[in-house]
Design a protein around this motif. Structure first.
Motif, PDB file in Angstrom:
ATOM      1  N   GLY A 196       0.795  -1.220   0.000  1.00 51.43           N
ATOM      2  CA  GLY A 196       0.000   0.000   0.000  1.00 51.43           C
ATOM      3  C   GLY A 196       0.828   1.270   0.000  1.00 51.43           C
ATOM      4  O   GLY A 196       0.270   2.384  -0.061  1.00 51.43           O
ATOM      5  N   ARG A 197       2.158   1.128   0.027  1.00 49.63           N
ATOM      6  CA  ARG A 197       3.044   2.300   0.074  1.00 49.63           C
ATOM      7  C   ARG A 197       4.136   2.231  -0.993  1.00 49.63           C
ATOM      8  O   ARG A 197       5.148   2.898  -0.886  1.00 49.63           O
ATOM      9  N   ARG A 198       3.901   1.393  -1.991  1.00 50.60           N
ATOM     10  CA  ARG A 198       4.871   1.281  -3.083  1.00 50.60           C
ATOM     11  C   ARG A 198       4.723   2.471  -4.033  1.00 50.60           C
ATOM     12  O   ARG A 198       3.799   3.277  -3.915  1.00 50.60           O
ATOM     13  N   TYR A 199       5.634   2.554  -4.993  1.00 55.45           N
ATOM     14  CA  TYR A 199       5.619   3.691  -5.918  1.00 55.45           C
ATOM     15  C   TYR A 199       4.328   3.747  -6.737  1.00 55.45           C
ATOM     16  O   TYR A 199       3.791   4.823  -6.990  1.00 55.45           O
ATOM     17  N   LYS A 200       3.819   2.591  -7.117  1.00 55.58           N
ATOM     18  CA  LYS A 200       2.557   2.578  -7.875  1.00 55.58           C
ATOM     19  C   LYS A 200       1.413   3.116  -7.017  1.00 55.58           C
ATOM     20  O   LYS A 200       0.474   3.741  -7.524  1.00 55.58           O
ATOM     21  N   ASP A 201       1.499   2.875  -5.711  1.00 55.77           N
ATOM     22  CA  ASP A 201       0.486   3.419  -4.805  1.00 55.77           C
ATOM     23  C   ASP A 201       0.630   4.939  -4.686  1.00 55.77           C
ATOM     24  O   ASP A 201      -0.370   5.658  -4.560  1.00 55.77           O
ATOM     25  N   TYR A 202       1.880   5.400  -4.728  1.00 49.94           N
ATOM     26  CA  TYR A 202       2.136   6.841  -4.703  1.00 49.94           C
ATOM     27  C   TYR A 202       1.505   7.513  -5.928  1.00 49.94           C
ATOM     28  O   TYR A 202       0.837   8.545  -5.797  1.00 49.94           O
ATOM     29  N   LEU A 203       1.715   6.939  -7.103  1.00 49.41           N
ATOM     30  CA  LEU A 203       1.145   7.514  -8.320  1.00 49.41           C
ATOM     31  C   LEU A 203      -0.376   7.561  -8.253  1.00 49.41           C
ATOM     32  O   LEU A 203      -1.007   8.539  -8.683  1.00 49.41           O
TER      33      LEU A 203
ATOM     34  N   MET B   4      12.373  12.782   0.319  1.00 48.03           N
ATOM     35  CA  MET B   4      13.251  12.645   1.482  1.00 48.03           C
ATOM     36  C   MET B   4      14.383  11.672   1.165  1.00 48.03           C
ATOM     37  O   MET B   4      14.185  10.657   0.497  1.00 48.03           O
ATOM     38  N   ASP B   5      15.573  11.986   1.669  1.00 47.64           N
ATOM     39  CA  ASP B   5      16.729  11.124   1.399  1.00 47.64           C
ATOM     40  C   ASP B   5      17.770  11.317   2.495  1.00 47.64           C
ATOM     41  O   ASP B   5      17.566  12.101   3.434  1.00 47.64           O
ATOM     42  N   THR B   6      18.902  10.635   2.343  1.00 46.47           N
ATOM     43  CA  THR B   6      20.001  10.736   3.301  1.00 46.47           C
ATOM     44  C   THR B   6      21.319  10.869   2.556  1.00 46.47           C
ATOM     45  O   THR B   6      21.549  10.184   1.563  1.00 46.47           O
TER      46      THR B   6
ATOM     47  N   ASP C 120      13.232   6.508  -0.436  1.00 46.55           N
ATOM     48  CA  ASP C 120      13.698   5.202  -0.902  1.00 46.55           C
ATOM     49  C   ASP C 120      13.511   4.164   0.207  1.00 46.55           C
ATOM     50  O   ASP C 120      12.935   4.460   1.255  1.00 46.55           O
ATOM     51  N   ARG C 121      14.037   2.970  -0.043  1.00 50.19           N
ATOM     52  CA  ARG C 121      13.804   1.875   0.905  1.00 50.19           C
ATOM     53  C   ARG C 121      14.983   1.663   1.849  1.00 50.19           C
ATOM     54  O   ARG C 121      15.241   0.545   2.302  1.00 50.19           O
ATOM     55  N   GLY C 122      15.680   2.741   2.156  1.00 40.51           N
ATOM     56  CA  GLY C 122      16.748   2.651   3.135  1.00 40.51           C
ATOM     57  C   GLY C 122      16.211   2.231   4.490  1.00 40.51           C
ATOM     58  O   GLY C 122      15.071   2.531   4.849  1.00 40.51           O
ATOM     59  N   THR C 123      17.063   1.541   5.238  1.00 37.50           N
ATOM     60  CA  THR C 123      16.625   1.040   6.544  1.00 37.50           C
ATOM     61  C   THR C 123      16.220   2.160   7.486  1.00 37.50           C
ATOM     62  O   THR C 123      15.414   1.950   8.399  1.00 37.50           O
ATOM     63  N   GLU C 124      16.759   3.378   7.246  1.00 35.54           N
ATOM     64  CA  GLU C 124      16.459   4.486   8.139  1.00 35.54           C
ATOM     65  C   GLU C 124      15.051   5.024   7.951  1.00 35.54           C
ATOM     66  O   GLU C 124      14.591   5.859   8.736  1.00 35.54           O
ATOM     67  N   PHE C 125      14.346   4.549   6.910  1.00 33.89           N
ATOM     68  CA  PHE C 125      12.988   5.025   6.652  1.00 33.89           C
ATOM     69  C   PHE C 125      11.947   3.905   6.712  1.00 33.89           C
ATOM     70  O   PHE C 125      10.769   4.141   6.470  1.00 33.89           O
ATOM     71  N   GLU C 126      12.368   2.685   7.012  1.00 31.26           N
ATOM     72  CA  GLU C 126      11.470   1.546   6.822  1.00 31.26           C
ATOM     73  C   GLU C 126      10.334   1.455   7.838  1.00 31.26           C
ATOM     74  O   GLU C 126       9.305   0.843   7.552  1.00 31.26           O
TER      75      GLU C 126
ATOM     76  N   ASN D 170       1.557  10.994   4.792  1.00 36.53           N
ATOM     77  CA  ASN D 170       1.461   9.759   4.007  1.00 36.53           C
ATOM     78  C   ASN D 170       2.832   9.515   3.404  1.00 36.53           C
ATOM     79  O   ASN D 170       3.373  10.389   2.712  1.00 36.53           O
ATOM     80  N   ILE D 171       3.408   8.355   3.655  1.00 34.67           N
ATOM     81  CA  ILE D 171       4.746   8.068   3.145  1.00 34.67           C
ATOM     82  C   ILE D 171       4.686   6.933   2.129  1.00 34.67           C
ATOM     83  O   ILE D 171       3.968   5.937   2.323  1.00 34.67           O
ATOM     84  N   PHE D 172       5.420   7.111   1.033  1.00 30.30           N
ATOM     85  CA  PHE D 172       5.505   6.099  -0.018  1.00 30.30           C
ATOM     86  C   PHE D 172       6.968   5.859  -0.361  1.00 30.30           C
ATOM     87  O   PHE D 172       7.819   6.732  -0.143  1.00 30.30           O
ATOM     88  N   TYR D 173       7.233   4.664  -0.918  1.00 25.70           N
ATOM     89  CA  TYR D 173       8.607   4.242  -1.171  1.00 25.70           C
ATOM     90  C   TYR D 173       8.829   3.943  -2.647  1.00 25.70           C
ATOM     91  O   TYR D 173       8.008   3.270  -3.295  1.00 25.70           O
TER      92      TYR D 173
END
Length: 299
Positions: free
Chosen positions: A98-105, A119-121, A180-186, A203-206
């Motif tokens: 429910g939070r994948r890129y296709k869900d974001y679109l 958001m990034d690091t 992205d799917r970095g561990t710091e955002f999971e 709402n956060i999406f990856y």
């Protein structure tokens, strides 16, 4: 050298440069190139030069200014994306459902008025420190926050602080996050929910795995960060005040994508300067903008 200069014509204006005009150009562009400003940025801020970027590039690359210390090495370096190593495919945690890129679109299509914040690091050493970056996609404005830990708890605490600072303005800027799917955002719940109040705040999406092109704004803007903080340089002496200064300079550089406006000006037009002050973003005068390591005394 002067004879060579006088023979060169501005491809847009169709005029010859004389000695006086050449010296006027040198006086303007030399200190700004040393500050790391791009040709586009200089010409956008100095319309009195009356030439296009192609012409000024041609003058510099042909060597007509080399006796005055201006050559190809004076130009703002072009940062290229390094070829990424092929990584092993990781098992996808179930919590991305429910939070994948296709869900974001799909979310954006249904909520076109909600702006995206990417958001990034950024970091240079595996053991830190780490810079959490946000870019407001509709304005190009970027801010960053210093962390000693690369964890979801640490990164989400930034949103806690921002919510306290911005109050009702928080939802204007952070309702929709793309990362992205970095561990710091999971741990998505830490970003979406204010743990103290239970309020849903974002709402956060990856992005899809290893697909930085799905968040190009933050990736591209990191080139400005790398001009000031090159890869390999230690970040251990940096302070949050240093980051606020760096991003103030970055946000004061005009962008072609904004029709020559700076991210600061665009953000101020949409949201006002009160929020900018709360975010510790200052307007830097155009000829004072510096995009070089010496801004933060990095050696």
């Amino acid at each position: 050298m002067l004879n060579k200069l006088m023979k060169i014509k501005d491809s847009r204006e169709g005029v010859n440069l004389n000695t006086k005009e050449m010296l006027e150009i040198v006086d303007i562009i030399k200190p700004l190139l040393k500050k790391g400003q791009s040709v586009y940025q200089i010409l956008e801020n100095h319309p009195e030069l009356k030439m296009c970027s192609k012409t000024l590039y041609m003058y510099i690359e042909s060597g007509i200014f080399q006796d005055y210390g201006i050559n190809n090495f004076s130009l703002r370096r072009q940062v290229s994306m390094r070829k990424r190593k092929k990584l092993k495919k990781r098992k996808e945690p179930a919590n991305y459902e429910g939070r994948r890129y296709k869900d974001y679109l799909d979310f954006v299509e249904k909520n076109p008025t909600i702006p995206t914040t990417q958001m990034d690091t950024v970091y240079n050493q595996q053991d830190g420190p780490y810079i959490q970056t946000f870019i407001f996609q509709n304005t190009g404005l970027m801010i960053g926050f210093l962390h000693t830990e690369k964890t979801s708890e640490s990164m989400a605490s930034t949103l806690d602080n921002l919510q306290d600072i911005l109050k009702e303005d928080y939802c204007k800027l952070f309702s929709l996050l793309l990362t992205d799917r970095g561990t710091e955002f999971e741990k998505y719940e830490l970003f979406e929910v204010n743990i103290e109040t239970g309020e849903i705040r974002s709402n956060i999406f990856y992005c899809d795995p290893q697909t930085p092109s799905q968040k190009p704004h933050v990736e591209n803007n990191h080139n400005y960060v790398r001009d000031i903080i090159p890869n390999g340089k230690s970040l251990k002496n940096l302070t949050q005040e240093d980051l606020d200064l760096m991003f103030s300079h970055i946000n004061s550089a005009p962008r072609k994508s904004l029709n020559g406006r700076t991210p600061y000006e665009t953000f101020e037009f949409l949201y006002g300067d009160t929020i900018l002050k709360k975010l510790n973003v200052q307007k830097i005068e155009k000829d004072m903008v510096t995009l070089q390591p010496y801004l933060l005394k990095i050696k």
